[in-house]
Design a protein around this motif. Structure first.
Motif, PDB file in Angstrom:
ATOM      1  N   ILE A 117      16.813 -29.875 -19.633  1.00 22.10           N
ATOM      2  CA  ILE A 117      15.936 -30.049 -18.477  1.00 22.10           C
ATOM      3  C   ILE A 117      16.027 -31.477 -17.958  1.00 22.10           C
ATOM      4  O   ILE A 117      15.915 -32.441 -18.724  1.00 22.10           O
ATOM      5  CB  ILE A 117      14.480 -29.710 -18.841  1.00 22.10           C
ATOM      6  CG1 ILE A 117      14.383 -28.268 -19.344  1.00 22.10           C
ATOM      7  CG2 ILE A 117      13.556 -29.932 -17.648  1.00 22.10           C
ATOM      8  CD1 ILE A 117      13.017 -27.904 -19.880  1.00 22.10           C
ATOM      9  N   LEU A 118      16.203 -31.603 -16.666  1.00 24.03           N
ATOM     10  CA  LEU A 118      16.240 -32.892 -15.983  1.00 24.03           C
ATOM     11  C   LEU A 118      15.103 -32.925 -14.970  1.00 24.03           C
ATOM     12  O   LEU A 118      14.759 -31.899 -14.379  1.00 24.03           O
ATOM     13  CB  LEU A 118      17.576 -33.087 -15.258  1.00 24.03           C
ATOM     14  CG  LEU A 118      18.844 -32.812 -16.073  1.00 24.03           C
ATOM     15  CD1 LEU A 118      20.064 -32.783 -15.162  1.00 24.03           C
ATOM     16  CD2 LEU A 118      19.008 -33.874 -17.148  1.00 24.03           C
TER      17      LEU A 118
ATOM     18  N   ALA B 278       8.102 -20.177  -9.826  1.00 23.94           N
ATOM     19  CA  ALA B 278       9.521 -20.448  -9.579  1.00 23.94           C
ATOM     20  C   ALA B 278      10.149 -21.147 -10.779  1.00 23.94           C
ATOM     21  O   ALA B 278      11.307 -20.876 -11.133  1.00 23.94           O
ATOM     22  CB  ALA B 278       9.687 -21.292  -8.319  1.00 23.94           C
ATOM     23  N   VAL B 279       9.392 -22.040 -11.420  1.00 23.08           N
ATOM     24  CA  VAL B 279       9.889 -22.716 -12.627  1.00 23.08           C
ATOM     25  C   VAL B 279      10.148 -21.696 -13.730  1.00 23.08           C
ATOM     26  O   VAL B 279      11.186 -21.742 -14.409  1.00 23.08           O
ATOM     27  CB  VAL B 279       8.887 -23.787 -13.099  1.00 23.08           C
ATOM     28  CG1 VAL B 279       9.275 -24.314 -14.482  1.00 23.08           C
ATOM     29  CG2 VAL B 279       8.826 -24.938 -12.101  1.00 23.08           C
ATOM     30  N   ASP B 280       9.225 -20.769 -13.932  1.00 29.60           N
ATOM     31  CA  ASP B 280       9.409 -19.730 -14.953  1.00 29.60           C
ATOM     32  C   ASP B 280      10.684 -18.935 -14.696  1.00 29.60           C
ATOM     33  O   ASP B 280      11.494 -18.703 -15.600  1.00 29.60           O
ATOM     34  CB  ASP B 280       8.215 -18.774 -14.952  1.00 29.60           C
ATOM     35  CG  ASP B 280       6.935 -19.423 -15.465  1.00 29.60           C
ATOM     36  OD1 ASP B 280       7.032 -20.495 -16.099  1.00 29.60           O
ATOM     37  OD2 ASP B 280       5.856 -18.859 -15.230  1.00 29.60           O
ATOM     38  N   TRP B 281      10.832 -18.487 -13.452  1.00 32.30           N
ATOM     39  CA  TRP B 281      11.991 -17.668 -13.094  1.00 32.30           C
ATOM     40  C   TRP B 281      13.281 -18.466 -13.275  1.00 32.30           C
ATOM     41  O   TRP B 281      14.275 -17.969 -13.818  1.00 32.30           O
ATOM     42  CB  TRP B 281      11.853 -17.197 -11.650  1.00 32.30           C
ATOM     43  CG  TRP B 281      12.826 -16.136 -11.251  1.00 32.30           C
ATOM     44  CD1 TRP B 281      12.639 -14.783 -11.270  1.00 32.30           C
ATOM     45  CD2 TRP B 281      14.169 -16.338 -10.766  1.00 32.30           C
ATOM     46  NE1 TRP B 281      13.775 -14.140 -10.837  1.00 32.30           N
ATOM     47  CE2 TRP B 281      14.731 -15.055 -10.519  1.00 32.30           C
ATOM     48  CE3 TRP B 281      14.945 -17.468 -10.514  1.00 32.30           C
ATOM     49  CZ2 TRP B 281      16.015 -14.885 -10.037  1.00 32.30           C
ATOM     50  CZ3 TRP B 281      16.250 -17.299 -10.038  1.00 32.30           C
ATOM     51  CH2 TRP B 281      16.768 -16.020  -9.800  1.00 32.30           C
ATOM     52  N   ALA B 282      13.258 -19.724 -12.822  1.00 28.76           N
ATOM     53  CA  ALA B 282      14.463 -20.551 -12.890  1.00 28.76           C
ATOM     54  C   ALA B 282      14.834 -20.904 -14.325  1.00 28.76           C
ATOM     55  O   ALA B 282      16.020 -21.027 -14.655  1.00 28.76           O
ATOM     56  CB  ALA B 282      14.261 -21.824 -12.063  1.00 28.76           C
TER      57      ALA B 282
ATOM     58  N   ARG C 261       6.374 -26.810 -19.174  1.00 32.62           N
ATOM     59  CA  ARG C 261       6.239 -25.359 -19.017  1.00 32.62           C
ATOM     60  C   ARG C 261       7.592 -24.674 -19.245  1.00 32.62           C
ATOM     61  O   ARG C 261       7.680 -23.659 -19.938  1.00 32.62           O
ATOM     62  CB  ARG C 261       5.734 -25.059 -17.614  1.00 32.62           C
ATOM     63  CG  ARG C 261       5.470 -23.583 -17.327  1.00 32.62           C
ATOM     64  CD  ARG C 261       5.006 -23.396 -15.900  1.00 32.62           C
ATOM     65  NE  ARG C 261       4.743 -22.022 -15.557  1.00 32.62           N
ATOM     66  CZ  ARG C 261       3.538 -21.502 -15.318  1.00 32.62           C
ATOM     67  NH1 ARG C 261       2.469 -22.281 -15.401  1.00 32.62           N
ATOM     68  NH2 ARG C 261       3.406 -20.225 -15.004  1.00 32.62           N
ATOM     69  N   ALA C 262       8.653 -25.237 -18.662  1.00 31.60           N
ATOM     70  CA  ALA C 262       9.991 -24.660 -18.842  1.00 31.60           C
ATOM     71  C   ALA C 262      10.450 -24.782 -20.292  1.00 31.60           C
ATOM     72  O   ALA C 262      11.084 -23.877 -20.838  1.00 31.60           O
ATOM     73  CB  ALA C 262      10.984 -25.351 -17.914  1.00 31.60           C
ATOM     74  N   ARG C 263      10.092 -25.888 -20.936  1.00 27.79           N
ATOM     75  CA  ARG C 263      10.496 -26.102 -22.330  1.00 27.79           C
ATOM     76  C   ARG C 263       9.811 -25.101 -23.255  1.00 27.79           C
ATOM     77  O   ARG C 263      10.404 -24.643 -24.242  1.00 27.79           O
ATOM     78  CB  ARG C 263      10.155 -27.539 -22.728  1.00 27.79           C
ATOM     79  CG  ARG C 263      10.866 -28.028 -23.976  1.00 27.79           C
ATOM     80  CD  ARG C 263      10.693 -29.526 -24.160  1.00 27.79           C
ATOM     81  NE  ARG C 263      11.487 -30.288 -23.171  1.00 27.79           N
ATOM     82  CZ  ARG C 263      10.967 -31.014 -22.196  1.00 27.79           C
ATOM     83  NH1 ARG C 263       9.649 -31.084 -22.040  1.00 27.79           N
ATOM     84  NH2 ARG C 263      11.753 -31.657 -21.361  1.00 27.79           N
TER      85      ARG C 263
END
Length: 291
Positions: free
Chosen positions: A82-83, A18-22, A72-74
């Motif tokens: 990112i917060l 979900a993090v990847d997709w978001a 991971r998102a970064r």
């Protein structure tokens, strides 16, 4: 003020997908990504300073979860804002509160282990059925790469019930430069063909024409506002749940509406949205429509 895209993370593989997709979604729309973990430890342990060596293990684990998710998102998009936050509440309450100031909520569909899977699946369902903003549930086996199919599917409801979902679908299609496939399912009631077998073909034609008219009315305004979106209209005979599930196999996102009635309490989702959350092949966006 840009409303963030909020993701609930718990360290499970599903929530990391979900993090990847978001992360991709936030980059597409140019909004911040907010990663939250709901933890009840503060309720029982009390607030402990961040630098204290005596911090509860639950707090440390929650901070590690959101920190790892942020990293991971970064890696996926270094320029993404990112917060992160650890919220002292149960997951459903925390996410519903976050949804009041979010462009959308994103959740995984499964948890970290057997029993947790059932509980977290229930959390995703509860959030999708009660949130004030769109909720996107990332189905477990879906490829999280953006634009695999370059196709978004919209299940069209009768106006005005589904207009919020229609607007959301056009916005998503434009941001992704994807084709929007708007689908309206129709069925010919059994009693019509049983009582009037000679008129069965005419009855089917009537219901198909009615579905096409509903489709046109629901899409007219949004289509005029988004002339750059490639739009495909389709009517299909059969139960809406089956029609949309089949369509989801070749889509990057399936969008359905859910009515929210002010005088009603509890889950407000609808049979079609409920079925898609359980059976769709691709991520599902449930868009609330106030009535």
């Amino acid at each position: 003020m840009e409303l963030p895209l909020v993701v609930g993370v718990d360290g499970s593989e599903s929530s990391l997908r979900a993090v990847d997709w978001a992360a991709d979604e936030a980059a597409l729309h140019g909004v911040p990504l907010r990663l939250v973990n709901a933890s009840m430890w503060e309720r029982y342990e009390g607030v402990v300073p961040d630098k204290s060596p005596d911090r509860p293990s639950e707090q440390v684990m929650a901070e590690n979860i959101v920190g790892s998710a942020a990293e991971r998102a970064r890696r996926r998009d270094p320029d993404l804002k990112i917060l992160t936050d650890v919220l002292p509440d149960d997951t459903v309450t925390a996410l519903l509160r976050e949804g009041r100031n979010a462009s959308a909520l994103v959740t995984g569909s499964r948890g970290r282990s057997g029993l947790a899977e059932m509980l977290l699946g229930s959390v995703s369902l509860a959030v999708a059925a009660r949130a004030d903003c769109p909720v996107i549930v990332i189905r477990g086996g879906h490829d999280t790469r953006s634009g695999v199919h370059r196709r978004i599917v919209l299940g069209v409801d009768k106006p005005p019930q589904g207009l919020a979902a229609v607007r959301f679908a056009f916005q998503e299609a434009r941001a992704r430069r994807a084709a929007l496939h708007a689908v309206r399912a129709w069925r010919c009631p059994a009693h019509e063909t049983a009582e009037h077998p000679l008129l069965a073909q005419d009855a089917a034609h009537y219901h198909e024409s009615e579905a096409a008219q509903t489709l046109e009315e629901a899409l007219r305004e949004a289509a005029a506002d988004h002339p750059d979106v490639e739009l495909h209209r389709a009517t299909a005979e059969g139960p809406a749940r089956k029609v949309l599930m089949n369509a989801s196999a070749a889509a990057d996102l399936l969008i359905v509406g859910a009515q929210r009635r002010h005088e009603h309490f509890g889950l407000q989702l609808g049979r079609v949205a409920h079925a898609m959350l359980h059976h769709s092949v691709c991520p599902v966006a449930v868009v609330p429509q106030r009535t």
